[in-house]
Design a protein around this motif. Structure first.
Motif, PDB file in Angstrom:
ATOM      1  N   ARG A 186      -7.552   3.334  -5.956  1.00 36.36           N
ATOM      2  CA  ARG A 186      -6.240   3.243  -5.341  1.00 36.36           C
ATOM      3  C   ARG A 186      -5.261   2.710  -6.386  1.00 36.36           C
ATOM      4  O   ARG A 186      -5.590   1.769  -7.123  1.00 36.36           O
ATOM      5  N   ILE A 187      -4.067   3.279  -6.439  1.00 31.31           N
ATOM      6  CA  ILE A 187      -3.081   2.841  -7.427  1.00 31.31           C
ATOM      7  C   ILE A 187      -2.780   1.356  -7.265  1.00 31.31           C
ATOM      8  O   ILE A 187      -2.679   0.615  -8.249  1.00 31.31           O
ATOM      9  N   ALA A 188      -2.635   0.885  -6.033  1.00 33.31           N
ATOM     10  CA  ALA A 188      -2.246  -0.504  -5.780  1.00 33.31           C
ATOM     11  C   ALA A 188      -3.202  -1.490  -6.433  1.00 33.31           C
ATOM     12  O   ALA A 188      -2.781  -2.466  -7.066  1.00 33.31           O
ATOM     13  N   SER A 189      -4.498  -1.245  -6.304  1.00 33.19           N
ATOM     14  CA  SER A 189      -5.474  -2.161  -6.889  1.00 33.19           C
ATOM     15  C   SER A 189      -5.689  -1.879  -8.366  1.00 33.19           C
ATOM     16  O   SER A 189      -5.857  -2.808  -9.172  1.00 33.19           O
ATOM     17  N   LEU A 190      -5.666  -0.613  -8.763  1.00 35.10           N
ATOM     18  CA  LEU A 190      -5.851  -0.251 -10.164  1.00 35.10           C
ATOM     19  C   LEU A 190      -4.780  -0.871 -11.045  1.00 35.10           C
ATOM     20  O   LEU A 190      -5.057  -1.379 -12.134  1.00 35.10           O
ATOM     21  N   MET A 191      -3.542  -0.861 -10.575  1.00 30.92           N
ATOM     22  CA  MET A 191      -2.421  -1.371 -11.355  1.00 30.92           C
ATOM     23  C   MET A 191      -2.168  -2.864 -11.128  1.00 30.92           C
ATOM     24  O   MET A 191      -1.227  -3.421 -11.679  1.00 30.92           O
ATOM     25  N   GLY A 192      -2.983  -3.483 -10.287  1.00 32.59           N
ATOM     26  CA  GLY A 192      -2.861  -4.915 -10.079  1.00 32.59           C
ATOM     27  C   GLY A 192      -1.795  -5.349  -9.096  1.00 32.59           C
ATOM     28  O   GLY A 192      -1.408  -6.528  -9.060  1.00 32.59           O
ATOM     29  N   PHE A 193      -1.308  -4.420  -8.273  1.00 32.70           N
ATOM     30  CA  PHE A 193      -0.299  -4.774  -7.284  1.00 32.70           C
ATOM     31  C   PHE A 193      -0.917  -5.488  -6.080  1.00 32.70           C
ATOM     32  O   PHE A 193      -0.235  -6.211  -5.350  1.00 32.70           O
ATOM     33  N   ALA A 194      -2.217  -5.241  -5.851  1.00 34.18           N
ATOM     34  CA  ALA A 194      -2.923  -5.834  -4.718  1.00 34.18           C
ATOM     35  C   ALA A 194      -4.409  -5.804  -5.023  1.00 34.18           C
ATOM     36  O   ALA A 194      -4.856  -5.087  -5.920  1.00 34.18           O
ATOM     37  N   SER A 195      -5.185  -6.579  -4.279  1.00 32.68           N
ATOM     38  CA  SER A 195      -6.634  -6.513  -4.434  1.00 32.68           C
ATOM     39  C   SER A 195      -7.137  -5.232  -3.767  1.00 32.68           C
ATOM     40  O   SER A 195      -6.413  -4.606  -2.976  1.00 32.68           O
TER      41      SER A 195
ATOM     42  N   GLU B   9      -7.039  -5.670  -0.042  1.00 29.51           N
ATOM     43  CA  GLU B   9      -5.671  -5.607   0.493  1.00 29.51           C
ATOM     44  C   GLU B   9      -5.170  -4.169   0.530  1.00 29.51           C
ATOM     45  O   GLU B   9      -4.547  -3.745   1.507  1.00 29.51           O
ATOM     46  N   ALA B  10      -5.448  -3.402  -0.530  1.00 28.96           N
ATOM     47  CA  ALA B  10      -5.001  -2.010  -0.588  1.00 28.96           C
ATOM     48  C   ALA B  10      -5.689  -1.172   0.481  1.00 28.96           C
ATOM     49  O   ALA B  10      -5.051  -0.349   1.152  1.00 28.96           O
ATOM     50  N   ALA B  11      -6.984  -1.391   0.652  1.00 30.20           N
ATOM     51  CA  ALA B  11      -7.730  -0.652   1.677  1.00 30.20           C
ATOM     52  C   ALA B  11      -7.238  -1.014   3.072  1.00 30.20           C
ATOM     53  O   ALA B  11      -7.111  -0.148   3.950  1.00 30.20           O
ATOM     54  N   GLY B  12      -6.939  -2.295   3.278  1.00 32.41           N
ATOM     55  CA  GLY B  12      -6.435  -2.730   4.574  1.00 32.41           C
ATOM     56  C   GLY B  12      -5.076  -2.140   4.884  1.00 32.41           C
ATOM     57  O   GLY B  12      -4.804  -1.734   6.019  1.00 32.41           O
ATOM     58  N   LEU B  13      -4.229  -2.067   3.864  1.00 29.58           N
ATOM     59  CA  LEU B  13      -2.908  -1.476   4.040  1.00 29.58           C
ATOM     60  C   LEU B  13      -3.024  -0.003   4.365  1.00 29.58           C
ATOM     61  O   LEU B  13      -2.318   0.516   5.240  1.00 29.58           O
TER      62      LEU B  13
ATOM     63  N   ASP C 192      12.941   5.678  -2.994  1.00 30.01           N
ATOM     64  CA  ASP C 192      11.684   5.059  -2.599  1.00 30.01           C
ATOM     65  C   ASP C 192      10.562   6.098  -2.660  1.00 30.01           C
ATOM     66  O   ASP C 192      10.821   7.307  -2.809  1.00 30.01           O
ATOM     67  N   GLN C 193       9.332   5.642  -2.563  1.00 30.17           N
ATOM     68  CA  GLN C 193       8.202   6.565  -2.465  1.00 30.17           C
ATOM     69  C   GLN C 193       7.288   6.086  -1.353  1.00 30.17           C
ATOM     70  O   GLN C 193       7.264   4.890  -1.026  1.00 30.17           O
ATOM     71  N   PRO C 194       6.547   6.988  -0.735  1.00 28.04           N
ATOM     72  CA  PRO C 194       5.692   6.607   0.380  1.00 28.04           C
ATOM     73  C   PRO C 194       4.667   5.548  -0.020  1.00 28.04           C
ATOM     74  O   PRO C 194       4.006   5.678  -1.057  1.00 28.04           O
ATOM     75  N   MET C 195       4.514   4.533   0.785  1.00 30.36           N
ATOM     76  CA  MET C 195       3.521   3.502   0.524  1.00 30.36           C
ATOM     77  C   MET C 195       2.117   4.100   0.485  1.00 30.36           C
ATOM     78  O   MET C 195       1.256   3.651  -0.268  1.00 30.36           O
ATOM     79  N   ARG C 196       1.890   5.140   1.275  1.00 31.13           N
ATOM     80  CA  ARG C 196       0.566   5.765   1.334  1.00 31.13           C
ATOM     81  C   ARG C 196       0.131   6.269  -0.041  1.00 31.13           C
ATOM     82  O   ARG C 196      -1.067   6.245  -0.376  1.00 31.13           O
ATOM     83  N   ALA C 197       1.084   6.703  -0.851  1.00 30.27           N
ATOM     84  CA  ALA C 197       0.753   7.197  -2.182  1.00 30.27           C
ATOM     85  C   ALA C 197       0.178   6.091  -3.051  1.00 30.27           C
ATOM     86  O   ALA C 197      -0.626   6.336  -3.960  1.00 30.27           O
ATOM     87  N   THR C 198       0.579   4.868  -2.778  1.00 27.88           N
ATOM     88  CA  THR C 198       0.126   3.709  -3.554  1.00 27.88           C
ATOM     89  C   THR C 198      -1.185   3.144  -3.035  1.00 27.88           C
ATOM     90  O   THR C 198      -2.015   2.669  -3.805  1.00 27.88           O
ATOM     91  N   SER C 199      -1.391   3.218  -1.724  1.00 29.97           N
ATOM     92  CA  SER C 199      -2.550   2.560  -1.117  1.00 29.97           C
ATOM     93  C   SER C 199      -3.751   3.467  -0.883  1.00 29.97           C
ATOM     94  O   SER C 199      -4.878   2.983  -0.756  1.00 29.97           O
ATOM     95  N   CYS C 200      -3.549   4.768  -0.819  1.00 31.63           N
ATOM     96  CA  CYS C 200      -4.649   5.670  -0.471  1.00 31.63           C
ATOM     97  C   CYS C 200      -5.687   5.784  -1.590  1.00 31.63           C
ATOM     98  O   CYS C 200      -5.381   5.606  -2.772  1.00 31.63           O
ATOM     99  N   ALA C 201      -6.902   6.086  -1.210  1.00 33.70           N
ATOM    100  CA  ALA C 201      -7.956   6.353  -2.185  1.00 33.70           C
ATOM    101  C   ALA C 201      -7.773   7.770  -2.714  1.00 33.70           C
ATOM    102  O   ALA C 201      -7.590   8.717  -1.947  1.00 33.70           O
ATOM    103  N   ILE C 202      -7.799   7.924  -4.032  1.00 33.05           N
ATOM    104  CA  ILE C 202      -7.610   9.231  -4.653  1.00 33.05           C
ATOM    105  C   ILE C 202      -8.886  10.053  -4.492  1.00 33.05           C
ATOM    106  O   ILE C 202      -9.963   9.622  -4.903  1.00 33.05           O
ATOM    107  N   ALA C 203      -8.756  11.236  -3.919  1.00 31.96           N
ATOM    108  CA  ALA C 203      -9.938  12.058  -3.614  1.00 31.96           C
ATOM    109  C   ALA C 203     -10.569  12.667  -4.860  1.00 31.96           C
ATOM    110  O   ALA C 203     -11.800  12.699  -4.995  1.00 31.96           O
ATOM    111  N   VAL C 204      -9.749  13.160  -5.767  1.00 31.69           N
ATOM    112  CA  VAL C 204     -10.259  13.824  -6.979  1.00 31.69           C
ATOM    113  C   VAL C 204      -9.777  13.046  -8.196  1.00 31.69           C
ATOM    114  O   VAL C 204      -8.571  12.866  -8.388  1.00 31.69           O
ATOM    115  N   GLY C 205     -10.700  12.594  -9.000  1.00 32.17           N
ATOM    116  CA  GLY C 205     -10.347  11.791 -10.162  1.00 32.17           C
ATOM    117  C   GLY C 205     -10.275  12.577 -11.445  1.00 32.17           C
ATOM    118  O   GLY C 205     -10.711  13.738 -11.524  1.00 32.17           O
ATOM    119  N   ALA C 206      -9.751  11.936 -12.481  1.00 35.03           N
ATOM    120  CA  ALA C 206      -9.578  12.583 -13.776  1.00 35.03           C
ATOM    121  C   ALA C 206     -10.907  12.966 -14.409  1.00 35.03           C
ATOM    122  O   ALA C 206     -10.969  13.878 -15.241  1.00 35.03           O
TER     123      ALA C 206
END
Length: 241
Positions: free
Chosen positions: A110-119, A122-126, A170-184
């Protein structure tokens, strides 16, 4: 002639490619600059359900309905999380992908936890809250970027920076908190990474190297596609061949 599909970063939109698009089209190339749902001129569509999967489909449908093939996919910042999903669905329409100082996620991150915006918790809960139709619709990234610019002005003239900051949305919060389905890690296409010198994306540069991608250095900052479109386009064209 090359067909480029340029994908924008967080809080931005297709508009952010204005200067790059002019340069590439003047050289005879075909350029598409889709805007993700909930961003830019599509900000009226922001919702709790507009996550990474929706943004993948935004681009997939451009390639399908515009009948695009042999595409060079270019992903800036947030769009780095979108590119793998696009390749997974319509990879036969893409020849290669170029990441511009982009976020590199692996499946399930999740971007939120990867980038250090949340644990991670917390990101999964959001994300669960948003899935239930509750919680903040937007992430406030546009406000954050404007505040950051006061402390660290962008490497561009002030008139252009004002244009950039005024256009942020603004950008959707879901984009920041969701688990990315397909990774690099799933990418099998030729992939290159362009690393800005002045950026918070240093860890992403290391991830690109770990994946074995060629990494090209640029002396600018994270907004180099606006601050130095000539230089960025020169790199893109050299990679695209």
């Amino acid at each position: 002639m090359t067909t480029f599909v340029l994908m924008h970063g967080g809080g931005m939109g297709g508009w952010t490619w204005k200067f790059c698009r002019e340069i590439l089209e003047a050289k005879g190339h075909k350029v598409f600059t889709p805007t993700f749902t909930g961003f830019g001129e599509r900000e009226h569509l922001i919702s709790r359900s507009a996550g990474n999967d929706v943004h993948v489909l935004d681009v997939v449908n451009v390639l399908k309905y515009e009948d695009l093939t042999d595409v060079v996919l270019v992903a800036h910042s947030y769009a780095g999380t979108v590119a793998p999903g696009v390749l997974a669905q319509v990879g036969d329409r893409v020849s290669r992908v170029i990441f511009l100082d982009a976020i590199i996620t692996h499946a399930g991150e999740r971007i939120a936890s990867l980038m250090g915006f949340a644990s991670e918790a917390e990101a999964a809960g959001l994300d669960a809250m948003l899935e239930a139709g509750e919680g903040p619709v937007g992430s406030g990234v546009h406000l954050q970027q404007r505040e950051m610019a006061k402390q660290h002005p962008h490497m561009m003239d002030r008139e252009r920076e004002t244009w950039l900051l005024d256009h942020l949305s603004d950008q959707p919060m879901r984009a920041t908190s969701c688990a990315i389905a397909v990774g690099a890690e799933a990418i099998t296409h030729p992939a290159d990474y362009v690393a800005a010198q002045h950026t918070i994306m240093g860890a992403m540069h290391d991830r690109a190297r770990a994946l074995g991608w060629p990494v090209h250095e640029h002396p600018g900052d994270h907004a180099f596609n606006v601050g130095d479109p000539e230089g960025v386009c020169a790199i893109i064209l050299k990679i695209a061949g």
